[in-house]
Write a protein that holds these residues in place. Structure first.
Motif, mmCIF file in Angstrom:
data_model
loop_
_atom_site.group_PDB
_atom_site.id
_atom_site.type_symbol
_atom_site.label_atom_id
_atom_site.label_comp_id
_atom_site.label_asym_id
_atom_site.label_seq_id
_atom_site.Cartn_x
_atom_site.Cartn_y
_atom_site.Cartn_z
ATOM 1 N N UNK A 73 45.491 39.021 34.698
ATOM 2 C CA UNK A 73 45.486 39.947 34.000
ATOM 3 C C UNK A 73 44.119 40.041 33.950
ATOM 4 N N UNK A 74 43.597 38.765 33.631
ATOM 5 C CA UNK A 74 41.868 38.553 33.627
ATOM 6 C C UNK A 74 41.317 38.228 35.060
ATOM 7 N N UNK A 75 42.305 38.008 36.301
ATOM 8 C CA UNK A 75 41.361 38.341 37.560
ATOM 9 C C UNK A 75 41.451 39.521 38.048
ATOM 10 N N UNK A 76 42.564 40.426 37.605
ATOM 11 C CA UNK A 76 42.368 41.563 37.949
ATOM 12 C C UNK A 76 41.634 42.693 37.692
ATOM 13 N N UNK A 77 40.840 42.360 36.179
ATOM 14 C CA UNK A 77 40.302 43.459 35.571
ATOM 15 C C UNK A 77 38.280 42.989 35.818
ATOM 16 N N UNK A 78 38.349 41.810 36.444
ATOM 17 C CA UNK A 78 37.336 41.358 36.871
ATOM 18 C C UNK A 78 37.237 41.831 38.682
ATOM 19 N N UNK A 79 38.730 41.939 39.602
ATOM 20 C CA UNK A 79 38.687 42.562 40.756
ATOM 21 C C UNK A 79 38.336 43.970 40.891
ATOM 22 N N UNK A 80 38.638 44.312 39.190
ATOM 23 C CA UNK A 80 38.608 45.997 39.240
ATOM 24 C C UNK A 80 36.583 46.181 39.013
ATOM 25 N N UNK A 81 36.570 45.574 38.195
ATOM 26 C CA UNK A 81 35.163 45.757 37.777
ATOM 27 C C UNK A 81 33.627 45.264 39.542
ATOM 28 N N UNK A 82 34.524 44.930 39.326
ATOM 29 C CA UNK A 82 33.717 44.239 41.265
ATOM 30 C C UNK A 82 33.749 45.555 41.957
ATOM 31 N N UNK A 83 35.257 46.352 42.035
ATOM 32 C CA UNK A 83 35.300 47.776 42.792
ATOM 33 C C UNK A 83 34.295 48.766 42.746
ATOM 34 N N UNK A 84 34.804 48.601 40.404
ATOM 35 C CA UNK A 84 34.045 49.595 40.812
ATOM 36 C C UNK A 84 32.374 49.257 40.909
ATOM 37 N N UNK A 85 31.991 48.421 40.750
ATOM 38 C CA UNK A 85 30.491 48.471 40.294
ATOM 39 C C UNK A 85 30.086 48.325 42.436
#
Length: 93
Positions: A73-85
């Protein structure tokens, strides 16, 4: 009438890695002979996560390296935030 074909312009790539497996990102960058672009991860007091890509993504093909290893869950949220950035929601063009 002569037909000239122009070569497609090769875009520079930008490789960013998350915190799940930094060695994997380093190995991929070494294999491709490209620099690993810096990422700033910040966890706030209320347990929220902030991600900032520390390199320009404009006019570049961006690759995000983040395996979904535990804690998924933490790594997925991090990936999604990187994609957004990175602006991954924009259409390539």
């Amino acid at each position: 009438m002569s037909s000239r074909r122009t070569k497609p312009r090769v875009r520079e790539i930008a490789v960013f890695g998350g915190s799940a497996h930094p060695a994997l990102t380093a190995e991929i960058c070494a294999f491709l002979s490209v620099p690993q672009r810096p990422v700033r991860l910040q966890r706030f007091a209320n347990d929220c996560l902030g991600v900032q890509l520390q390199s320009n993504c404009r006019e570049r093909d961006v690759f995000l390296i983040q395996p979904l290893a535990p804690p998924v869950q933490e790594h997925l949220v991090e990936l999604l935030l990187m994609a957004d950035a990175a602006g991954a929601r924009r259409r390539p063009g």
